[in-house]
Design a protein around this motif. Structure first.
Motif, short mmCIF file in Angstrom:
data_model
loop_
_atom_site.label_atom_id
_atom_site.label_comp_id
_atom_site.label_asym_id
_atom_site.label_seq_id
_atom_site.Cartn_x
_atom_site.Cartn_y
_atom_site.Cartn_z
N LYS A 262 1.75 -6.67 -7.74
CA LYS A 262 0.29 -7.23 -7.61
C LYS A 262 -0.66 -6.80 -6.63
O LYS A 262 -1.76 -7.27 -6.37
CB LYS A 262 0.56 -8.82 -7.82
CG LYS A 262 1.20 -9.03 -8.94
CD LYS A 262 1.80 -10.63 -8.91
CE LYS A 262 0.51 -11.39 -8.78
NZ LYS A 262 1.01 -13.08 -8.83
N LYS A 263 -0.20 -6.02 -5.60
CA LYS A 263 -0.86 -5.59 -4.38
C LYS A 263 -1.70 -4.49 -4.89
O LYS A 263 -1.67 -3.61 -5.87
CB LYS A 263 0.11 -5.28 -3.34
CG LYS A 263 0.79 -6.37 -2.57
CD LYS A 263 -0.14 -7.47 -2.10
CE LYS A 263 1.01 -8.46 -1.36
NZ LYS A 263 0.28 -9.30 -0.46
N GLY A 264 -3.02 -4.22 -3.64
CA GLY A 264 -4.02 -2.97 -3.89
C GLY A 264 -3.53 -2.03 -3.51
O GLY A 264 -2.47 -1.81 -2.62
N PRO A 265 -4.18 -0.80 -3.60
CA PRO A 265 -3.75 0.43 -2.78
C PRO A 265 -3.69 0.51 -1.29
O PRO A 265 -2.87 1.31 -0.90
CB PRO A 265 -4.96 1.56 -3.45
CG PRO A 265 -6.06 0.67 -3.91
CD PRO A 265 -5.24 -0.76 -4.53
N HIS A 266 -4.37 -0.17 -0.86
CA HIS A 266 -4.44 -0.19 0.73
C HIS A 266 -3.12 -0.63 1.21
O HIS A 266 -2.48 0.03 2.09
CB HIS A 266 -5.59 -1.35 1.23
CG HIS A 266 -5.60 -1.59 2.87
ND1 HIS A 266 -6.16 -1.03 3.75
CD2 HIS A 266 -4.50 -2.35 3.31
CE1 HIS A 266 -5.84 -1.52 4.92
NE2 HIS A 266 -4.89 -2.15 4.77
N TYR A 267 -2.62 -1.68 0.49
CA TYR A 267 -1.54 -2.38 1.06
C TYR A 267 -0.20 -1.34 0.56
O TYR A 267 0.76 -0.93 1.56
CB TYR A 267 -0.78 -3.55 0.06
CG TYR A 267 0.54 -4.03 0.12
CD1 TYR A 267 0.88 -4.91 1.13
CD2 TYR A 267 1.56 -3.69 -0.90
CE1 TYR A 267 2.31 -5.54 1.00
CE2 TYR A 267 2.86 -4.06 -0.80
CZ TYR A 267 3.20 -5.18 0.13
OH TYR A 267 4.29 -5.39 0.16
N VAL A 268 -0.21 -0.48 -0.47
CA VAL A 268 0.72 0.40 -0.71
C VAL A 268 0.75 1.45 0.23
O VAL A 268 1.93 2.04 0.65
CB VAL A 268 0.40 0.88 -2.54
CG1 VAL A 268 1.34 2.22 -2.70
CG2 VAL A 268 0.84 -0.15 -3.24
N TYR A 269 -0.29 2.14 0.44
CA TYR A 269 -0.64 3.19 1.39
C TYR A 269 0.00 2.79 2.60
O TYR A 269 0.79 3.49 3.42
CB TYR A 269 -2.12 3.69 1.53
CG TYR A 269 -2.36 4.94 2.15
CD1 TYR A 269 -2.11 6.09 1.53
CD2 TYR A 269 -2.40 4.88 3.59
CE1 TYR A 269 -2.39 7.36 2.16
CE2 TYR A 269 -2.42 6.30 4.36
CZ TYR A 269 -2.38 7.20 3.41
OH TYR A 269 -2.59 8.50 4.29
N TYR A 270 -0.31 1.50 3.43
CA TYR A 270 0.03 1.20 4.57
C TYR A 270 1.41 0.96 4.73
O TYR A 270 2.30 1.56 5.72
CB TYR A 270 -0.68 -0.13 5.09
CG TYR A 270 -1.91 0.37 5.71
CD1 TYR A 270 -3.12 1.28 5.08
CD2 TYR A 270 -2.46 0.07 6.90
CE1 TYR A 270 -4.19 1.48 5.60
CE2 TYR A 270 -3.65 0.28 7.57
CZ TYR A 270 -4.69 1.20 6.78
OH TYR A 270 -5.66 1.41 7.24
N THR A 271 1.94 0.28 3.50
CA THR A 271 3.60 -0.10 3.98
C THR A 271 4.40 1.28 3.68
O THR A 271 5.42 1.41 4.30
CB THR A 271 4.05 -1.13 2.97
OG1 THR A 271 3.50 -0.58 1.66
CG2 THR A 271 3.27 -2.29 3.15
N VAL A 272 4.01 2.11 2.55
CA VAL A 272 4.82 3.34 2.45
C VAL A 272 4.89 4.31 3.74
O VAL A 272 5.70 4.56 4.17
CB VAL A 272 4.08 3.95 1.17
CG1 VAL A 272 4.85 5.49 1.15
CG2 VAL A 272 4.51 3.32 0.05
N THR A 273 3.44 4.43 4.20
CA THR A 273 3.37 4.96 5.37
C THR A 273 4.27 4.66 6.55
O THR A 273 4.95 5.48 7.19
CB THR A 273 1.61 5.23 5.74
OG1 THR A 273 1.17 5.94 4.84
CG2 THR A 273 1.94 6.20 7.19
#
Length: 672
Positions: A262-273
């Motif tokens: 349910k999160k946005g792309p910012h969360y996905v990019y930062y956590t994956v990185t």
């Protein structure tokens, strides 16, 4: 927030010291931009769901053709895609689900399917799917002894472990893994208060089941006990951050999973990185520091290690800290006519903000129409009568930095249009085994928590515990039905095997399992009468057959089901069926309780719903103050073919008043 130049400096250095292949960084995606953000961040695999049959129905999810195009793009970039089909399946959904799986198998070809329901492995194989099957955390696999049978009897290639396990329990599960089975562990994201797959709170209050991805999160509301009003059940986020270094010693862990569809792309990019850095450069102090900073900027909640370190467990419920998702950037100032915020950080045009909590008056989310400097003013517009309250918290919940927006745009151009038929044009014939003959006689079963409770004219049944084992004489033990708890933790497995051996030495032969995997506790199940209990969440005839193949002799169906679901299930069942018709069914069971909440004392919701917490064994049971009551429907259920009717007899604390209200759960409204 990290700048573009900072992000460009995040590169791999030396590989980590792993005993086996490096685990995948598994990213969530609830929409196209988040999917592309995961690709931009270099995720090894992405998990996502379609518009139906996904345990995050509040996420936007994907249309079939869109999903096929994204799978194609991911595969061209050597990234795997896992399709989530991890919901409880009702009887009338087997055919449309089979058609959807058939379409997916023909045109999308995901690398794996993540499933919860016992019916899914059989349905997937029926359509010819030859990818991997991963068992969701909602299936609540906690018994090491069962892992050796997963691949052989069910065709499972990976098990997603519950988030409640500590590192010693994870190692115990890993040690029991056969070579053809892998494990997956959550390393970051939101925590449910209830144990994975053991929460019925949202469903009990209105049919929107967490097991079907429709949870309305009643655990995050404010409750009152002894004049103290707090969010007693609202958890902080789970975050292993630098502790993931311990996982390098466990080769059976095939993936580090990030929660957040349910999160946005910012969360996905930062956590994956961040987790890629911790995996690949975890030996480097500066890399670890940068990764932790990225996690702090990912717009989640405050992090907790939960039970991961058994010597230093952290209660994820801390009422001293804000439990709202996102970064707190300020509070509402001004009057009702001109409310405004003065942010603590610079805000960018397009930032998504949330004002207040979902249960607050004036709650709203909006995209910022212009940039606002730190300490500046931005006036809020609200619908008439819904102005935010003064001092309401304001959270930044998503952001599109220029570098991320640019990366997403470039990837979007690489998506090739996929021209495929819609799933409705496909043919799929559901194959169900013949139903078993209906038994002529019915029986009642009253399940007692303690032997001293009053016993009615019925089959004696007892929840297993050391207390009941010590107090029940051998003659009575041999004739009783013994109910196992909804969860047995890995560290408890040996203890429960010893309890069962003690009971069987007294002649006990009838047991009710409250997880299908508890059948692994019995060396000769064919010599016993083993029924699936209501916590097994069995809701369709294919799942019933799967339990039979495991060695079961009967099923007490999921009490979440509505009338039509229960009646349809009885028509096609290959095993005799039972149903819970009355008693104190819990909202959920949990491994933790807020230190400020007192067990055995009532608490009250803003809507006047009362409940209480009680500890039984290693679990906290959260009960409502009104019972489940389908006694009036017992004749209808008998005609449909149900033969076992269960009454749960729970002791009620003195301070709790049982409320008179309909207790038919989803019988009339149906399960959403």
């Amino acid at each position: 927030m990290a700048r573009k130049d900072d992000m460009n400096q995040i590169v791999r250095r030396k590989p980590g010291s792993f005993k086996g292949p490096k685990p995948e960084i598994l990213a969530p995606a609830g929409n196209r931009d988040s999917f592309l953000a995961a690709l931009a961040a270099g995720a090894d695999a992405i998990y996502c769901g379609l518009k139906s049959f996904s345990a995050r129905m509040a996420a936007k999810n994907f249309q079939p053709a869109e999903f096929a195009g994204l799978v194609d793009l991911a595969h061209r970039q050597s990234v795997k895609v896992y399709l989530t089909v991890n919901t409880l399946i009702k009887p009338d959904e087997l055919l449309p689900l089979g058609r959807q799986l058939d379409w997916v198998n023909r045109y999308a070809r995901p690398d794996a399917m993540i499933v919860q329901d016992l019916a899914l492995p059989a349905l997937a194989r029926q359509v010819g799917y030859d990818g991997e099957i991963h068992l969701s955390t909602l299936a609540n696999v906690t018994l090491p002894a069962m892992l050796a049978r997963m691949a052989k009897t069910m065709g499972i290639q990976r098990v997603v472990l519950p988030r409640e396990l500590n590192i010693e329990e994870i190692k115990q599960m890993a040690a029991a893994c056969p070579p053809d089975l892998g494990l997956e562990i959550f390393v970051h994201g939101a925590l449910c208060y209830g144990v994975s797959g053991r929460c019925y709170w949202s469903s009990f209050l209105g049919g929107k089941s967490g097991l079907r991805g429709r949870c309305v999160q009643p655990c995050r509301r404010i409750y009152t006990q002894n004049r103290s009003s707090q969010r007693f059940f609202a958890c902080q986020d789970f975050s292993l951050d630098v502790l993931v270094k311990v996982l390098a010693e466990i080769p059976q862990l095939r993936a580090w999973k990030i929660e957040g569809r349910k999160k946005g792309p910012h969360y996905v990019y930062y956590t994956v990185t961040a987790y890629k850095m911790l995996r690949d450069e975890g030996h480097d102090a500066q890399a670890k520091k940068t990764a932790v900073e990225l996690l702090e900027q990912a717009l989640g909640r405050r992090g907790t290690h939960y039970n991961f370190l058994p010597q230093r467990p952290q209660n994820p419920i801390d009422i001293q800290f804000d439990s709202g998702s996102g970064m707190l950037v300020g509070t509402v100032h001004g009057g009702q006519d001109k409310p405004y915020i003065s942010p603590r950080i610079d805000l960018l045009e397009g930032d998504k903000l949330r004002v207040g909590y979902e249960d607050d008056p004036g709650h709203q989310t909006f995209d910022l129409s212009k940039s606002v400097p730190k300490g500046g003013k931005f006036y809020l517009k609200a619908a008439r009568g819904k102005a935010p309250s003064k001092a309401a918290a304001v959270f930044l919940i998503d952001r599109r930095e220029p570098f991320l927006a640019e990366a997403i745009k470039k990837l979007e151009k690489l998506i090739d249009p996929v021209q495929v038929p819609t799933e409705e044009r496909e043919t799929f014939n559901l194959r169900l085994p013949p139903a078993s003959p209906r038994q002529p006689h019915t029986r009642l079963m009253h399940v007692l928590r303690y032997p001293g409770q009053r016993i009615r004219q019925t089959s004696l049944a007892l929840w297993m515990s050391d207390q009941t084992l010590d107090r029940v004489p051998a003659a009575q033990a041999a004739h009783a039905w013994w109910w196992l708890p909804p969860v047995i933790w890995p560290e408890e497995e040996t203890q429960w095997q010893q309890r069962l051996a003690q009971l069987m030495s007294k002649g006990a032969r009838r047991f009710v399992l409250n997880a299908p995997w508890q059948i692994s506790l019995f060396s000769r199940p064919e010599r016993l009468s083993l029924w699936a209990g209501p916590f097994c969440n069995i809701a369709n005839p294919v799942a019933v057959r799967a339990f039979k193949l495991l060695g079961g002799q009967g099923v007490i169906v999921s009490p979440e089901l509505g009338r039509d679901d229960m009646l349809q299930l009885a028509e096609k069942s290959v095993l005799p069926l039972g149903v819970v018709v009355s008693g104190q069914w819990p909202f959920c069971v949990s491994r933790v309780l807020a230190s400020e909440l007192k067990p055995g004392q009532p608490f009250v919701s803003p809507h006047g719903e009362q409940g209480w917490a009680e500890r039984h064994g290693s679990l906290y049971w959260i009960y409502p103050n009104w019972p489940l009551n389908l006694r009036a429907e017992q004749n209808t259920l008998t005609k449909a073919g149900y033969r076992l009717f269960v009454h749960l007899e729970e002791p009620v604390p003195k301070g709790v008043t049982i409320k008179k209200r309909p207790g038919n759960w989803n019988w009339e409204i149906g399960l959403k």
